[in-house]
Design a protein around this motif. Structure first.
Motif, PDB file in Angstrom:
ATOM      1  N   UNK A  36       0.807  -1.209   0.000  1.00 12.63           N
ATOM      2  CA  UNK A  36       0.000   0.000   0.000  1.00 12.63           C
ATOM      3  C   UNK A  36       0.844   1.264   0.000  1.00 12.63           C
ATOM      4  N   UNK A  37       0.195   2.407   0.266  1.00 18.17           N
ATOM      5  CA  UNK A  37       0.896   3.683   0.252  1.00 18.17           C
ATOM      6  C   UNK A  37       0.304   4.595   1.304  1.00 18.17           C
ATOM      7  N   UNK A  38       1.068   5.641   1.634  1.00 18.35           N
ATOM      8  CA  UNK A  38       0.612   6.607   2.629  1.00 18.35           C
ATOM      9  C   UNK A  38       0.404   7.945   1.957  1.00 18.35           C
ATOM     10  N   UNK A  39      -0.808   8.496   2.075  1.00 12.92           N
ATOM     11  CA  UNK A  39      -1.103   9.804   1.510  1.00 12.92           C
ATOM     12  C   UNK A  39      -0.944  10.923   2.537  1.00 12.92           C
ATOM     13  N   UNK A  40      -0.673  10.569   3.772  1.00 12.63           N
ATOM     14  CA  UNK A  40      -0.667  11.591   4.818  1.00 12.63           C
ATOM     15  C   UNK A  40       0.602  11.637   5.649  1.00 12.63           C
ATOM     16  N   UNK A  41       1.537  10.716   5.431  1.00 12.57           N
ATOM     17  CA  UNK A  41       2.718  10.625   6.281  1.00 12.57           C
ATOM     18  C   UNK A  41       3.969  11.037   5.519  1.00 12.57           C
ATOM     19  N   UNK A  42       4.644  12.067   6.010  1.00 11.56           N
ATOM     20  CA  UNK A  42       5.910  12.512   5.447  1.00 11.56           C
ATOM     21  C   UNK A  42       7.012  11.780   6.205  1.00 11.56           C
ATOM     22  N   UNK A  43       7.569  10.739   5.594  1.00 12.98           N
ATOM     23  CA  UNK A  43       8.464   9.859   6.340  1.00 12.98           C
ATOM     24  C   UNK A  43       9.791   9.569   5.643  1.00 12.98           C
ATOM     25  N   UNK A  44      10.054  10.229   4.514  1.00 11.41           N
ATOM     26  CA  UNK A  44      11.307   9.986   3.822  1.00 11.41           C
ATOM     27  C   UNK A  44      11.383   8.642   3.141  1.00 11.41           C
ATOM     28  N   UNK A  45      10.241   7.995   2.976  1.00 11.69           N
ATOM     29  CA  UNK A  45      10.166   6.712   2.289  1.00 11.69           C
ATOM     30  C   UNK A  45       9.123   6.810   1.178  1.00 11.69           C
ATOM     31  N   UNK A  46       9.309   6.000   0.137  1.00 14.03           N
ATOM     32  CA  UNK A  46       8.410   6.057  -1.008  1.00 14.03           C
ATOM     33  C   UNK A  46       7.521   4.831  -1.050  1.00 14.03           C
ATOM     34  N   UNK A  47       6.203   5.062  -0.996  1.00 11.87           N
ATOM     35  CA  UNK A  47       5.235   4.002  -1.201  1.00 11.87           C
ATOM     36  C   UNK A  47       4.644   4.141  -2.606  1.00 11.87           C
ATOM     37  N   UNK A  48       3.610   3.390  -2.905  1.00 10.61           N
ATOM     38  CA  UNK A  48       3.028   3.374  -4.241  1.00 10.61           C
ATOM     39  C   UNK A  48       2.542   4.759  -4.650  1.00 10.61           C
ATOM     40  N   UNK A  49       2.845   5.129  -5.889  1.00 12.99           N
ATOM     41  CA  UNK A  49       2.367   6.389  -6.457  1.00 12.99           C
ATOM     42  C   UNK A  49       1.729   6.120  -7.812  1.00 12.99           C
ATOM     43  N   UNK A  50       0.891   7.067  -8.231  1.00 12.23           N
ATOM     44  CA  UNK A  50       0.182   6.966  -9.507  1.00 12.23           C
ATOM     45  C   UNK A  50       0.347   8.273 -10.262  1.00 12.23           C
ATOM     46  N   UNK A  51       0.684   8.166 -11.532  1.00 16.93           N
ATOM     47  CA  UNK A  51       0.751   9.353 -12.373  1.00 16.93           C
ATOM     48  C   UNK A  51      -0.625   9.995 -12.443  1.00 16.93           C
ATOM     49  N   UNK A  52      -0.651  11.332 -12.504  1.00 15.10           N
ATOM     50  CA  UNK A  52      -1.915  12.047 -12.606  1.00 15.10           C
ATOM     51  C   UNK A  52      -2.495  12.009 -14.005  1.00 15.10           C
ATOM     52  N   UNK A  53      -3.386  12.944 -14.272  1.00 11.02           N
ATOM     53  CA  UNK A  53      -4.137  12.922 -15.525  1.00 11.02           C
ATOM     54  C   UNK A  53      -3.477  13.755 -16.613  1.00 11.02           C
ATOM     55  N   UNK A  54      -2.268  14.230 -16.398  1.00 12.69           N
ATOM     56  CA  UNK A  54      -1.547  14.962 -17.426  1.00 12.69           C
ATOM     57  C   UNK A  54      -0.187  14.319 -17.645  1.00 12.69           C
ATOM     58  N   UNK A  55       0.581  14.864 -18.600  1.00 14.78           N
ATOM     59  CA  UNK A  55       1.815  14.218 -19.025  1.00 14.78           C
ATOM     60  C   UNK A  55       3.011  14.477 -18.145  1.00 14.78           C
ATOM     61  N   UNK A  56       2.928  14.107 -16.874  1.00 19.67           N
ATOM     62  CA  UNK A  56       4.069  14.284 -15.971  1.00 19.67           C
ATOM     63  C   UNK A  56       4.834  12.982 -15.763  1.00 19.67           C
ATOM     64  N   UNK A  57       4.787  12.085 -16.755  1.00 21.53           N
ATOM     65  CA  UNK A  57       5.420  10.781 -16.584  1.00 21.53           C
ATOM     66  C   UNK A  57       6.923  10.886 -16.377  1.00 21.53           C
ATOM     67  N   UNK A  58       7.574  11.883 -17.007  1.00 18.71           N
ATOM     68  CA  UNK A  58       9.009  12.049 -16.805  1.00 18.71           C
ATOM     69  C   UNK A  58       9.346  12.345 -15.361  1.00 18.71           C
ATOM     70  N   UNK A  59       8.538  13.201 -14.731  1.00 18.46           N
ATOM     71  CA  UNK A  59       8.763  13.536 -13.326  1.00 18.46           C
ATOM     72  C   UNK A  59       8.443  12.354 -12.420  1.00 18.46           C
ATOM     73  N   UNK A  60       7.304  11.697 -12.655  1.00 18.30           N
ATOM     74  CA  UNK A  60       6.886  10.596 -11.777  1.00 18.30           C
ATOM     75  C   UNK A  60       7.857   9.428 -11.879  1.00 18.30           C
ATOM     76  N   UNK A  61       8.286   9.087 -13.101  1.00 23.10           N
ATOM     77  CA  UNK A  61       9.235   7.981 -13.247  1.00 23.10           C
ATOM     78  C   UNK A  61      10.567   8.302 -12.576  1.00 23.10           C
ATOM     79  N   UNK A  62      10.988   9.573 -12.637  1.00 23.99           N
ATOM     80  CA  UNK A  62      12.242   9.963 -11.984  1.00 23.99           C
ATOM     81  C   UNK A  62      12.119   9.906 -10.468  1.00 23.99           C
TER      82      UNK A  62
END
Length: 245
Positions: A36-62
């Motif tokens: 799973x993922x955390x939408x509310x915890x700033x913890x310096x760790x990366x959980x699951x993320x989803x690209x939004x509805x616009x072309x920010x795939x370069x940023x999200x993949x990075x």
């Protein structure tokens, strides 16, 4: 505002379901158990993320690619400072940026809070919602210079990334493709960016920013034949390596 966020989530989930459906009948694609993922915890760790509805795939993949290497996870942990006044400072190697909670709320990326803060900072620093390459995001995040290579260096670059994976360092890397493979959710003509989770002698494992809990595995020969460009962070040399076909 809430309705827009709901629509974005539905769009991201639909894209993820599309990938899952397209890969259901191929043995080389697997789902990662991320917990799973955390939408509310700033913890310096990366959980699951989803690209939004616009072309920010370069940023999200990075952003996701940081989680694939020891170096990336190290700088991820130090990237965000909570100022405890409704703002966050992004400690990018290419210069600090401060964003507000409203900036973070309006970020198009979904899921992990750390990732949303980082994308808000990237948007302010380099306008990633107008399209960007992962290599340029790596440069902003690390402050390293770019070194560009062409086809004669492909095998050398692939072997270097494979060695980093084999010795446990991992790689902070991304790519896009000239040749599509719908069975794996691969879009061609350079139309979409993917992070590279691992490379070995025979196989490359990718992560699609539409849903980072999904792993895509392909033969290394297919990967090398299909890519348009790839990039990785060489932290030892302080370079962002950029390869173009």
């Amino acid at each position: 505002m809430k309705m827009r966020k709901i629509k974005k989530r539905i769009g991201a989930l639909c894209l993820a379901l599309g990938i899952a459906a397209s890969t259901l009948f191929t043995p080389v694609t697997a789902l990662a158990a991320t917990g799973g993922y955390s939408e509310s915890q700033l913890d310096g760790k990366l959980d699951t993320i989803y690209q939004g509805s616009i072309g920010d795939c370069g940023a999200v993949s990075a952003i996701q690619a940081l989680d694939n290497s020891k170096y990336g996870r190290k700088i991820f942990r130090k990237m965000i400072t909570d100022n405890y006044n409704g703002t966050y400072t992004l400690n990018f190697g290419g210069g600090r940026v401060t964003v507000t909670e409203d900036d973070v709320y309006n970020a198009y990326i979904e899921g992990d809070l750390d990732a949303r803060v980082i994308e808000a900072g990237l948007q302010k620093a380099m306008n990633v919602y107008n399209g960007c390459f992962a290599c340029d995001v790596f440069t902003r995040m690390t402050g390293f210079r770019q070194r560009t290579y062409r086809s004669s260096n492909k095998t050398e670059i692939m072997n270097t990334m494979a060695a980093k994976c084999q010795n446990g360092e991992g790689i902070t890397a991304a790519c896009d493709f000239n040749i599509a493979d719908p069975s794996k959710g691969i879009i061609g003509d350079g139309g979409h960016s993917y992070s590279i989770k691992s490379v070995n002698k025979n196989t490359v494992v990718l992560i699609n920013p539409w849903d980072t809990s999904v792993l895509i595995s392909m033969p290394r020969s297919q990967f090398e034949r299909s890519i348009r460009y790839m990039t990785y962070v060489d932290d030892a040399a302080k370079n962002v390596v950029v390869y173009w076909e």
